[in-house]
Design an enzyme around this catalytic site. Structure first.
Site, PDB file in Angstrom:
ATOM      1  N   GLU A 257      38.204  45.546  56.968  1.00  0.00           N
ATOM      2  CA  GLU A 257      37.316  45.892  55.845  1.00  0.00           C
ATOM      3  C   GLU A 257      36.547  44.623  55.514  1.00  0.00           C
ATOM      4  O   GLU A 257      37.138  43.663  55.022  1.00  0.00           O
ATOM      5  CB  GLU A 257      38.139  46.317  54.628  1.00  0.00           C
ATOM      6  CG  GLU A 257      39.028  47.526  54.847  1.00  0.00           C
ATOM      7  CD  GLU A 257      38.241  48.815  54.947  1.00  0.00           C
ATOM      8  OE1 GLU A 257      37.037  48.814  54.613  1.00  0.00           O
ATOM      9  OE2 GLU A 257      38.822  49.822  55.374  1.00  0.00           O
ATOM     10  N   CYS A 296      33.397  44.524  47.078  1.00  0.00           N
ATOM     11  CA  CYS A 296      32.815  44.780  48.392  1.00  0.00           C
ATOM     12  C   CYS A 296      31.900  45.996  48.344  1.00  0.00           C
ATOM     13  O   CYS A 296      31.005  46.137  49.160  1.00  0.00           O
ATOM     14  CB  CYS A 296      33.921  44.995  49.398  1.00  0.00           C
ATOM     15  SG  CYS A 296      35.105  46.224  48.844  1.00  0.00           S
TER      16      CYS A 296
HETATM   17  P1  NAP Z   1      37.735  35.468  53.530  1.00  0.00           P
HETATM   18  O1  NAP Z   1      37.377  34.061  53.269  1.00  0.00           O
HETATM   19  O2  NAP Z   1      37.306  36.062  54.820  1.00  0.00           O
HETATM   20  O3  NAP Z   1      39.326  35.536  53.376  1.00  0.00           O
HETATM   21  C1  NAP Z   1      40.005  36.748  53.473  1.00  0.00           C
HETATM   22  C2  NAP Z   1      41.455  36.483  53.799  1.00  0.00           C
HETATM   23  O4  NAP Z   1      41.564  35.940  55.113  1.00  0.00           O
HETATM   24  C3  NAP Z   1      42.121  35.455  52.878  1.00  0.00           C
HETATM   25  O5  NAP Z   1      43.439  35.864  52.640  1.00  0.00           O
HETATM   26  C4  NAP Z   1      42.090  34.193  53.705  1.00  0.00           C
HETATM   27  O6  NAP Z   1      43.075  33.266  53.324  1.00  0.00           O
HETATM   28  C5  NAP Z   1      42.358  34.755  55.072  1.00  0.00           C
HETATM   29  N1  NAP Z   1      41.951  33.909  56.192  1.00  0.00           N
HETATM   30  C6  NAP Z   1      40.944  33.021  56.231  1.00  0.00           C
HETATM   31  N2  NAP Z   1      40.867  32.488  57.475  1.00  0.00           N
HETATM   32  C7  NAP Z   1      41.857  33.054  58.206  1.00  0.00           C
HETATM   33  C8  NAP Z   1      42.296  32.917  59.547  1.00  0.00           C
HETATM   34  N3  NAP Z   1      41.697  32.086  60.401  1.00  0.00           N
HETATM   35  N4  NAP Z   1      43.354  33.639  59.969  1.00  0.00           N
HETATM   36  C9  NAP Z   1      43.970  34.502  59.127  1.00  0.00           C
HETATM   37  N5  NAP Z   1      43.594  34.673  57.841  1.00  0.00           N
HETATM   38  C10 NAP Z   1      42.540  33.973  57.386  1.00  0.00           C
HETATM   39  O7  NAP Z   1      37.199  36.454  52.405  1.00  0.00           O
HETATM   40  P2  NAP Z   1      37.297  36.286  50.813  1.00  0.00           P
HETATM   41  O8  NAP Z   1      36.361  35.189  50.449  1.00  0.00           O
HETATM   42  O9  NAP Z   1      38.699  36.221  50.363  1.00  0.00           O
HETATM   43  O10 NAP Z   1      36.734  37.681  50.333  1.00  0.00           O
HETATM   44  C11 NAP Z   1      35.376  37.953  50.146  1.00  0.00           C
HETATM   45  C12 NAP Z   1      34.844  38.859  51.218  1.00  0.00           C
HETATM   46  O11 NAP Z   1      35.701  39.979  51.376  1.00  0.00           O
HETATM   47  C13 NAP Z   1      33.486  39.415  50.875  1.00  0.00           C
HETATM   48  O12 NAP Z   1      32.642  39.276  51.980  1.00  0.00           O
HETATM   49  C14 NAP Z   1      33.745  40.887  50.585  1.00  0.00           C
HETATM   50  O13 NAP Z   1      32.672  41.737  50.890  1.00  0.00           O
HETATM   51  C15 NAP Z   1      34.910  41.166  51.452  1.00  0.00           C
HETATM   52  N6  NAP Z   1      35.687  42.278  50.905  1.00  0.00           N
HETATM   53  C16 NAP Z   1      35.680  43.454  51.557  1.00  0.00           C
HETATM   54  C17 NAP Z   1      36.395  44.530  51.065  1.00  0.00           C
HETATM   55  C18 NAP Z   1      36.403  45.841  51.786  1.00  0.00           C
HETATM   56  O14 NAP Z   1      37.243  46.663  51.455  1.00  0.00           O
HETATM   57  N7  NAP Z   1      35.526  46.075  52.721  1.00  0.00           N
HETATM   58  C19 NAP Z   1      37.129  44.392  49.884  1.00  0.00           C
HETATM   59  C20 NAP Z   1      37.114  43.173  49.229  1.00  0.00           C
HETATM   60  C21 NAP Z   1      36.382  42.110  49.762  1.00  0.00           C
HETATM   61  P3  NAP Z   1      42.705  32.027  52.345  1.00  0.00           P
HETATM   62  O15 NAP Z   1      42.273  32.595  51.053  1.00  0.00           O
HETATM   63  O16 NAP Z   1      43.991  31.287  52.268  1.00  0.00           O
HETATM   64  O17 NAP Z   1      41.621  31.278  53.044  1.00  0.00           O
END
Ligand code: NAP
Length: 524
Positions: A257, A296
């Protein structure tokens, strides 16, 4: 030093090594708690979840597992105030905005408890009826869904620490699959606290629910064949995870997602003064400001007939001017902060980029912040942009500014509007505001392939619709292409990810017996 939160892994609470990463109050800038996953034996913890948690869950029927979900919902309901308090400190959200996350989580659990109860004593699901393979009908085929035997690693985004956990865990646990959750670091506290409460209440079998707070280092390496991966976050992180060696090697099934450039589409009849126009303006403002636009599903592009574009932009701008932004502890505040300084910087950058290609119609006044200091808090003021021509900017259709930001985009005719909705390259949701059901039907079918959900608001449902960005467990959540290609929720459809569909071919009596003992999927 602030408290270092423990991780629950291997059936016990474990403290990560080192000083840990601090979590902050994004309004006051104060340090709250710290997290660390350093030094944890992930392989051992994952194995415990698979062996102990998985076996114990699979020994139960769907009905028994549904009863566990009901007890989790009850446990969380009892601690609700503590969750609102954590959200206020760590997410910078108003009470109403925190409710979307916290009450949304409890509601979703309750729904899966009810749906699961209808599956009763069954331990597997039947997909359709038996089909004859041979001429005389003695040899048949039936499709069954059986629980996956691995664990699901849920990697979540920062914006929904409560709902993001339970909307994944509810269908997983109901399916008999143990859950290991890794919350996003910035807001991990609420997730950790909810799991601590459920563990303390002794609701679930050992190993059924684990939490790892802190760095993601090593998490993916600990995956094994038959494990599942459910990711929510940015498209860039999703790509890196999808390409991880262990994910590729074991063919780990992944649900993704990611981000999305959702649109609101005002029908040709949604002229100023019409109910459809008023509904659209109200919804755009709500979507831009709930959780400070950190959803999102939030509306990023407002597609408007070109004759109405200016009036629509003016109406949205004037409603935005009435939104008080500031410290959510002040009851007059309608929109709080972003979740972190890092997010505030990213949003500021995005606003700067959009300003290079679009006109700024409205920009909130930072000096009007209520009870808050812009130099300390992670605030972003609402910004509305507009373009004279849809094709004049590519960024408007390309970058997701994860904050209270949207752009009004004019369209020439229906075909143009549908093409613009598709320019999101795969989105979670589009909403259509119109009194013309023929137009709405055409829109739903024309843009359906590029969206996970099409949300139609006619004047008839203006007061009863559940909201463009509100994800209801009854409806599918997820979207194709850029949105990640995932599917979550949608009632019992969510169970499909946690099961393996297989065909059983054999004598009619055997196939019929297996199907008879199953619960029907997806309608219970
Ligand atoms: P993110 O930076 O991609 O992080 C998401 C998750 O992935 C966090 O738990 C992060 O941990 C982890 N992560 C980062 N690098 C990783 C790696 N190399 N291996 C495994 N895990 C890793 O996203 P975010 O900033 O938290 O969230 C914002 C984004 O999420 C927005 O773009 C939004 O659109 C999207 N979103 C989508 C939905 C949906 O349902 N489609 C819902 C909510 C949000 P850390 O925090 O420890 O870095």
């Amino acid at each position: 030093m602030t408290l270092l939160l423990d991780n629950h892994l291997g059936g016990r609470w474990q403290t990560g090594s080192g000083a840990g990463t601090p979590l902050f109050d994004p309004v006051l800038g104060t340090e709250l708690v710290r997290i660390s996953s350093a030094g944890l034996d992930l392989a051992e913890g994952f194995d415990y979840a698979r062996q102990r948690g998985g076996a114990a869950l699979r020994a139960l029927t769907y009905g028994e597992r549904a009863a566990l979900l009901a007890r989790i919902a009850e446990t969380l309901q009892g601690q609700r105030d503590a969750y609102f308090d954590i959200a206020l400190q760590n997410s910078g959200t108003t009470r109403n905005d925190s409710a979307v996350d916290i009450d949304g989580a409890i509601f979703t659990l309750g729904q899966y408890a009810r749906w699961g109860a209808k599956l009763g004593d069954a331990r597997w699901l039947a997909d359709g009826a038996a089909a004859r393979l041979g001429k005389d009908g003695s040899f048949q085929s039936g499709h069954v869904l059986t629980s996956q035997r691995g664990l699901v690693l849920c990697i979540n985004a920062f914006n929904f620490p409560a709902w993001g956990l339970w909307e994944k865990a509810a269908p997983a646990l109901l399916s008999g699959v143990p859950v290991v959750v890794k919350p996003a670091s910035a807001t991990a506290w609420l997730t950790q606290r909810m799991i601590a409460d459920v563990v303390a209440a002794g609701v679930l079998p050992d190993g059924a629910l684990s939490v790892v707070c802190g760095s993601s280092d090593g998490l993916l390496d600990a995956l094994q064949p038959f494990d599942l991966l459910s990711f929510t976050g940015s498209a860039d992180t999703a790509r890196a995870i999808r390409e991880h060696a262990a994910v590729l090697r074991h063919g780990v099934r992944m649900n993704s997602e990611t981000d999305s450039l959702n649109s609101a589409l005002l029908g040709p009849d949604a002229t100023p003064g019409s109910d459809a126009f008023a509904s659209a303006v109200r919804e755009v403002v709500r979507e831009m400001t709930i959780k400070s636009g950190q959803k999102c599903t939030a509306i990023r592009r407002v597609l408007v007939p070109q004759e109405q574009a200016r009036e629509a932009a003016d109406a949205i701008a004037s409603a935005l001017a009435g939104v008080k932004v500031g410290n959510p502890r002040n009851e007059s505040v309608r929109m709080g902060s972003l979740a972190s300084r890092a997010q505030a910087n990213a949003v500021r950058e995005g606003i700067g980029a959009l300003a290079g290609e679009a006109k700024r119609v409205y920009a909130g006044d930072e000096t009007a912040l209520v009870d808050a200091d812009a130099s300390v808090g992670a605030f972003a003021m609402p910004h509305l942009f507009a373009v004279d021509e849809a094709e004049a900017s590519s960024l408007v259709h390309d970058i997701e500014v994860f904050g209270p930001v949207a752009t009004v985009v004019p369209y020439r005719d229906a075909a143009h509007a549908f093409a613009l909705a598709r320019r999101g390259a795969g989105s979670l949701v589009a909403s259509v505001f119109t009194a013309d059901e023929d137009f709405a039907e055409r829109a739903a079918i024309e843009i359906g392939h590029a969206h996970g959900r099409v949300h139609v608001v006619t004047p008839e449902v203006a007061k009863t619709h559940t909201g463009h960005g509100n994800v209801m467990p009854m409806s599918l959540h997820g979207g194709p292409g850029r949105a990640g290609g995932g599917e979550e929720l949608g009632g019992l459809r969510a169970l499909a990810f946690y099961h393996q569909r297989s065909a059983v071919q054999g004598p009619q009596s055997l196939v019929e017996s297996i199907l008879r003992k199953a619960a029907a999927f997806p309608d219970a």
